[in-house]
Write a protein that holds these residues in place. Structure first.
Motif, PDB file in Angstrom:
ATOM      1  N   GLU A  15       0.819  -1.206   0.000  1.00 45.85           N
ATOM      2  CA  GLU A  15       0.000   0.000   0.000  1.00 45.85           C
ATOM      3  C   GLU A  15       0.852   1.255   0.000  1.00 45.85           C
ATOM      4  OE1 GLU A  15      -3.368   0.583  -0.203  1.00 45.85           O
ATOM      5  OE2 GLU A  15      -3.335  -1.516  -0.844  1.00 45.85           O
ATOM      6  N   ARG A  16       1.980   1.194   0.686  1.00 44.93           N
ATOM      7  CA  ARG A  16       2.821   2.384   0.810  1.00 44.93           C
ATOM      8  C   ARG A  16       3.639   2.658  -0.444  1.00 44.93           C
ATOM      9  NH1 ARG A  16       6.973   4.312   5.539  1.00 44.93           N
ATOM     10  NH2 ARG A  16       8.002   5.931   4.291  1.00 44.93           N
ATOM     11  N   LEU A  17       4.234   1.626  -1.029  1.00 51.89           N
ATOM     12  CA  LEU A  17       5.213   1.810  -2.085  1.00 51.89           C
ATOM     13  C   LEU A  17       4.565   1.959  -3.459  1.00 51.89           C
ATOM     14  CD1 LEU A  17       7.842  -0.879  -1.015  1.00 51.89           C
ATOM     15  CD2 LEU A  17       7.994   1.597  -0.690  1.00 51.89           C
ATOM     16  N   PRO A  18       5.018   2.902  -4.269  1.00 56.57           N
ATOM     17  CA  PRO A  18       4.575   2.949  -5.664  1.00 56.57           C
ATOM     18  C   PRO A  18       5.087   1.725  -6.410  1.00 56.57           C
ATOM     19  CG  PRO A  18       6.347   4.524  -5.289  1.00 56.57           C
ATOM     20  CD  PRO A  18       5.977   3.973  -3.948  1.00 56.57           C
ATOM     21  N   ASP A  19       4.539   1.481  -7.586  1.00 57.76           N
ATOM     22  CA  ASP A  19       4.855   0.246  -8.306  1.00 57.76           C
ATOM     23  C   ASP A  19       6.350   0.076  -8.561  1.00 57.76           C
ATOM     24  OD1 ASP A  19       2.246  -0.504  -8.351  1.00 57.76           O
ATOM     25  OD2 ASP A  19       1.853   0.069 -10.421  1.00 57.76           O
ATOM     26  N   ASP A  20       7.042   1.151  -8.944  1.00 57.31           N
ATOM     27  CA  ASP A  20       8.460   0.999  -9.278  1.00 57.31           C
ATOM     28  C   ASP A  20       9.292   0.639  -8.047  1.00 57.31           C
ATOM     29  OD1 ASP A  20       7.979   3.516  -8.197  1.00 57.31           O
ATOM     30  OD2 ASP A  20       9.584   4.481  -9.347  1.00 57.31           O
ATOM     31  N   ARG A  21       8.989   1.255  -6.895  1.00 57.30           N
ATOM     32  CA  ARG A  21       9.734   0.931  -5.678  1.00 57.30           C
ATOM     33  C   ARG A  21       9.386  -0.465  -5.166  1.00 57.30           C
ATOM     34  NH1 ARG A  21      14.055   2.482  -5.174  1.00 57.30           N
ATOM     35  NH2 ARG A  21      14.024   2.257  -2.898  1.00 57.30           N
ATOM     36  N   CYS A  22       8.151  -0.854  -5.345  1.00 58.46           N
ATOM     37  CA  CYS A  22       7.752  -2.208  -4.944  1.00 58.46           C
ATOM     38  C   CYS A  22       8.497  -3.236  -5.789  1.00 58.46           C
ATOM     39  CB  CYS A  22       6.242  -2.366  -5.110  1.00 58.46           C
ATOM     40  SG  CYS A  22       5.536  -3.744  -4.185  1.00 58.46           S
ATOM     41  N   ALA A  23       8.673  -2.940  -7.090  1.00 56.42           N
ATOM     42  CA  ALA A  23       9.396  -3.857  -7.971  1.00 56.42           C
ATOM     43  C   ALA A  23      10.858  -3.979  -7.544  1.00 56.42           C
ATOM     44  CB  ALA A  23       9.304  -3.366  -9.420  1.00 56.42           C
ATOM     45  N   VAL A  24      11.476  -2.882  -7.091  1.00 57.51           N
ATOM     46  CA  VAL A  24      12.857  -2.930  -6.600  1.00 57.51           C
ATOM     47  C   VAL A  24      12.952  -3.840  -5.380  1.00 57.51           C
ATOM     48  CG1 VAL A  24      14.716  -1.581  -5.560  1.00 57.51           C
ATOM     49  CG2 VAL A  24      13.474  -0.674  -7.530  1.00 57.51           C
ATOM     50  N   LEU A  25      12.003  -3.690  -4.447  1.00 61.17           N
ATOM     51  CA  LEU A  25      12.006  -4.550  -3.253  1.00 61.17           C
ATOM     52  C   LEU A  25      11.826  -6.018  -3.642  1.00 61.17           C
ATOM     53  CD1 LEU A  25      11.964  -5.074  -0.218  1.00 61.17           C
ATOM     54  CD2 LEU A  25       9.544  -4.411  -0.203  1.00 61.17           C
ATOM     55  N   GLU A  26      10.965  -6.285  -4.590  1.00 61.72           N
ATOM     56  CA  GLU A  26      10.774  -7.664  -5.052  1.00 61.72           C
ATOM     57  C   GLU A  26      12.082  -8.231  -5.593  1.00 61.72           C
ATOM     58  OE1 GLU A  26       7.639  -7.425  -7.919  1.00 61.72           O
ATOM     59  OE2 GLU A  26       6.291  -6.461  -6.492  1.00 61.72           O
ATOM     60  N   HIS A  27      12.819  -7.413  -6.342  1.00 60.49           N
ATOM     61  CA  HIS A  27      14.090  -7.867  -6.911  1.00 60.49           C
ATOM     62  C   HIS A  27      15.079  -8.226  -5.812  1.00 60.49           C
ATOM     63  CE1 HIS A  27      17.408  -8.163  -9.748  1.00 60.49           C
ATOM     64  NE2 HIS A  27      18.112  -7.349  -8.966  1.00 60.49           N
ATOM     65  N   VAL A  28      15.153  -7.386  -4.779  1.00 60.48           N
ATOM     66  CA  VAL A  28      16.052  -7.657  -3.656  1.00 60.48           C
ATOM     67  C   VAL A  28      15.651  -8.948  -2.950  1.00 60.48           C
ATOM     68  CG1 VAL A  28      16.837  -6.813  -1.407  1.00 60.48           C
ATOM     69  CG2 VAL A  28      16.659  -5.230  -3.341  1.00 60.48           C
ATOM     70  N   LEU A  29      14.367  -9.103  -2.703  1.00 59.81           N
ATOM     71  CA  LEU A  29      13.893 -10.290  -1.985  1.00 59.81           C
ATOM     72  C   LEU A  29      14.097 -11.560  -2.799  1.00 59.81           C
ATOM     73  CD1 LEU A  29      10.562  -8.910  -0.453  1.00 59.81           C
ATOM     74  CD2 LEU A  29      12.635  -9.548   0.795  1.00 59.81           C
ATOM     75  N   THR A  30      13.955 -11.482  -4.109  1.00 62.50           N
ATOM     76  CA  THR A  30      14.078 -12.669  -4.954  1.00 62.50           C
ATOM     77  C   THR A  30      15.428 -13.355  -4.777  1.00 62.50           C
ATOM     78  OG1 THR A  30      12.541 -11.793  -6.599  1.00 62.50           O
ATOM     79  CG2 THR A  30      14.077 -13.481  -7.353  1.00 62.50           C
ATOM     80  N   ASP A  31      16.465 -12.573  -4.588  1.00 65.02           N
ATOM     81  CA  ASP A  31      17.813 -13.137  -4.449  1.00 65.02           C
ATOM     82  C   ASP A  31      18.181 -13.462  -3.002  1.00 65.02           C
ATOM     83  OD1 ASP A  31      18.240 -12.900  -7.184  1.00 65.02           O
ATOM     84  OD2 ASP A  31      18.968 -10.844  -6.999  1.00 65.02           O
ATOM     85  N   ALA A  32      17.283 -13.195  -2.053  1.00 65.26           N
ATOM     86  CA  ALA A  32      17.599 -13.407  -0.642  1.00 65.26           C
ATOM     87  C   ALA A  32      17.273 -14.834  -0.214  1.00 65.26           C
ATOM     88  CB  ALA A  32      16.839 -12.408   0.220  1.00 65.26           C
ATOM     89  N   ALA A  33      18.224 -15.449   0.461  1.00 68.04           N
ATOM     90  CA  ALA A  33      18.024 -16.823   0.927  1.00 68.04           C
ATOM     91  C   ALA A  33      17.123 -16.892   2.156  1.00 68.04           C
ATOM     92  CB  ALA A  33      19.370 -17.469   1.233  1.00 68.04           C
ATOM     93  N   GLY A  34      17.093 -15.817   2.923  1.00 67.79           N
ATOM     94  CA  GLY A  34      16.303 -15.811   4.144  1.00 67.79           C
ATOM     95  C   GLY A  34      16.335 -14.441   4.785  1.00 67.79           C
TER      96      GLY A  34
END
Length: 246
Positions: A15-34
């Motif tokens: 709800e807080r993040l605009p689409d572009d910033r949300c996509a950046v967070l998704e990219h970071v999380l995708t590569d995170a093991a935990g």
């Protein structure tokens, strides 16, 4: 282990993040093991928007406590799924009568015609009383002209249907069956995407001069529920409303 705060924290970030910033967070999380992946920590440390780093740290704490075995890719997928859904517009206050310069609100008369104008397939309109409201009648005429099916649920005891006598015969007028109570609802629903509901009847005074209060909804999920209820009222087998005019 059942998830506790994690879904709500993800939803709050979406709800807080605009689409572009949300996509950046998704990219970071995708590569995170935990939750303790250093890439997540570095991302959080680089956030300067007010309260965002704290919000992300809260997410990581919940991730660690509730689902430490969940990969970052799973959280990224949850965020991406939420991002794929349309964001409903927030409800908006609608009033009749005096307006305050310090309180954001819109006039019922203008919003009513706007909602009618937004319909492309159907309009469900309910009112206890109706009188005058020429702008509403003219907007309904234009709606019929572009092929919109109009259903008017009106209280028979107030002779509300007379206000719409000039509308084409294809407009369906409905009255309540029997005398157990009255039809007191006030609603204008365009298709299944926008609805105005509140205290104002479809009268000149209620739309402009009386002190009336309402809200316009643009959340298709809520509007669809309202429309489904009123459509249910119209089903012949329920014997709740009868068609007065076709």
């Amino acid at each position: 282990m059942p998830l506790g705060r994690l879904p709500a924290l993800l939803a709050s970030l979406r709800e807080r993040l605009p689409d572009d910033r949300c996509a950046v967070l998704e990219h970071v999380l995708t590569d995170a093991a935990g939750p303790d992946d250093p890439r997540v920590g570095r991302f959080i440390a680089g956030q300067y928007a007010a309260g965002l780093a704290h919000q992300l740290a809260d997410l990581v704490r919940a991730w660690r406590a509730e689902a430490p075995g969940l990969t970052g890719a799973a959280l990224a997928l949850a965020l991406a799924t939420a991002r794929s859904l349309p964001r409903p517009e927030p409800p908006q206050v609608v009033v009749s009568g005096p307006l305050s310069a310090s309180v954001p609100a819109r006039l019922t008369s203008g919003v009513a015609t706007e909602v009618i104008r937004s319909a492309t397939a159907s309009l469900v309109i309910a009112s206890f009383a109706a009188h005058g409201a020429r702008d509403i009648v003219e907007e309904l005429e234009r709606a019929v002209g572009r092929g919109v099916q109009v259903d008017l649920l009106l209280e028979e005891s107030t002779q509300a249907a007379e206000a719409f006598a000039a509308l084409p015969r294809g407009v369906r007028v409905w009255h309540r069956v029997g005398a157990a109570g009255v039809l007191h609802a006030k609603l204008i629903a365009a298709d299944r995407h926008t609805a105005l509901l509140g205290s104002a009847n479809l009268t000149d005074r209620a739309l402009s001069d009386n002190i009336e209060l309402g809200v316009v909804l643009r959340d298709p999920r809520l509007v669809a529920s309202l429309v489904d209820y009123f459509r249910w009222l119209l089903e012949p087998e329920n014997n709740i409303m009868r068609r007065a005019r076709t």
